[in-house]
Scaffold this motif. Structure first.
Motif, PDB file in Angstrom:
ATOM      1  N   CYS A   7       0.812  -1.220   0.000  1.00 13.51           N
ATOM      2  CA  CYS A   7       0.000   0.000   0.000  1.00 13.51           C
ATOM      3  C   CYS A   7       0.847   1.273   0.000  1.00 13.51           C
ATOM      4  O   CYS A   7       0.383   2.328  -0.419  1.00 13.51           O
ATOM      5  N   GLY A   8       2.071   1.201   0.525  1.00 11.71           N
ATOM      6  CA  GLY A   8       2.965   2.360   0.513  1.00 11.71           C
ATOM      7  C   GLY A   8       2.789   3.330   1.664  1.00 11.71           C
ATOM      8  O   GLY A   8       3.473   4.353   1.726  1.00 11.71           O
ATOM      9  N   HIS A  17      12.991   8.313   4.082  1.00 10.07           N
ATOM     10  CA  HIS A  17      12.579   8.071   2.690  1.00 10.07           C
ATOM     11  C   HIS A  17      13.097   6.735   2.162  1.00 10.07           C
ATOM     12  O   HIS A  17      13.540   6.629   1.015  1.00 10.07           O
ATOM     13  N   ILE A  18      13.064   5.748   3.028  1.00 11.08           N
ATOM     14  CA  ILE A  18      13.481   4.403   2.621  1.00 11.08           C
ATOM     15  C   ILE A  18      12.375   3.778   1.766  1.00 11.08           C
ATOM     16  O   ILE A  18      11.188   3.889   2.091  1.00 11.08           O
ATOM     17  N   GLU A  23      12.665  -2.754  -0.319  1.00  9.98           N
ATOM     18  CA  GLU A  23      13.580  -3.392   0.624  1.00  9.98           C
ATOM     19  C   GLU A  23      12.984  -4.679   1.200  1.00  9.98           C
ATOM     20  O   GLU A  23      13.709  -5.636   1.476  1.00  9.98           O
ATOM     21  N   LEU A  24      11.672  -4.691   1.409  1.00 12.76           N
ATOM     22  CA  LEU A  24      11.032  -5.930   1.871  1.00 12.76           C
ATOM     23  C   LEU A  24      11.194  -7.040   0.842  1.00 12.76           C
ATOM     24  O   LEU A  24      11.449  -8.197   1.184  1.00 12.76           O
TER      25      LEU A  24
END
Ligand code: SF4
Length: 49
Positions: A7-8, A17-18, A23-24
């Motif tokens: 979903c962000g 701001h990663i 990354e997941l």
């Protein structure tokens, strides 16, 4: 990792701001062997029916 629906929302709140979704996915590739990943994917799809 396997519960992320992409979903962000976390990225909008991250002060560094990663790119958390990306990354997941990277962590999943690095940490989970393919058969385990397949089982999680199938289980998540069944749970979301
Ligand atoms: S994108 Fe972030 S907030 Fe949305 S489900 Fe994934 S980890 Fe949770």
């Amino acid at each position: 990792m396997t519960k992320c629906i992409g979903c962000g929302k976390c990225e909008r709140h991250c002060p560094q701001h990663i790119e958390i979704r990306r990354e997941l996915k990277n962590a999943e590739k690095a940490l989970l062997p393919a058969p385990v990943k397949l089982i999680f994917t199938v289980a998540n799809r069944i749970a979301n029916l």
